[in-house]
Design an enzyme around this catalytic site. Sequence first.
Site, PDB file in Angstrom:
ATOM      1  CG  ASP A   1     112.641 104.687 144.793  1.00  0.00           C
ATOM      2  OD1 ASP A   1     111.605 105.136 145.309  1.00  0.00           O
ATOM      3  OD2 ASP A   1     113.607 105.397 144.473  1.00  0.00           O
TER       4      ASP A   1
ATOM      5  CG  ASP B   1     112.820 114.669 139.610  1.00  0.00           C
ATOM      6  OD1 ASP B   1     112.335 114.791 140.743  1.00  0.00           O
ATOM      7  OD2 ASP B   1     112.374 113.883 138.757  1.00  0.00           O
TER       8      ASP B   1
END
Length: 245
Positions: A7, A129
């Site tokens: 990320d 998610d």
Amino acid sequence: MIIPSLDFIHGKIVRLYQGNYNNKISYKKDIFKQIEKYIYQGATYIHLVDLDGCNNPENRQKSMFNIFSNFKNVSFQVGGGIRSKRDIENLFHAGVSKIVIGTSAILYPNKFKKWLKNYGSKNFVLSVDININTKKENKIAIQGWKKTTEINLDDAIKQFIPYGLKNILCTDISRDGTFSGPNISLYKYLKNKFPNIVLQSSGGINSISDIYNLKKNNVEHVIVGRALLENKFTFLEASKCWLKE
């Protein structure tokens, strides 16, 4: 397959704790050297998340496109604020193998169905998610996990199955970046409910035994971020564990 994950914000590698932008760890690691390290150890597939793009797609980082041009011998799966046809075509044109779609699929399901049809369902991964509420219900979170919807996990997935969707990336947000172990029961549930999906697990990996347990429960791919960055184990060690019968 073990898939290393990186990320980044402003071109720097970071990890968020449970998706919280205000609770992030920054790593003094060059993203190009980190990718080279994973490739040297045998990685053929890498997951990239553009956290700037999550907040504003116009901020999609040039460094990401530099990565694609520098590493032609590895496949990339990319997520983070991908909301338009232009975003998708730019990424595919740059050589991305799979595009991860989360918020856009949940908020605009008809648009995502059209993308599955027009660009090929095999080229997309639906990112679901979840926040597990007090009633033990799996509710979908969107917009970089800033907002939890009333949409159930099952409903989010099943609407796209008739359009050829197979690749599902599921993250239990409470486990992400925590080293608390993956939510095995969640992945077992998903594989029982949707036996034909190709499941990617994400969140909570702390040890090689976590890798073993996920494989034992029929998870096809394991995304590993923080554990590799903080040397809990190496990609090579994880890969050897995965390849053992």
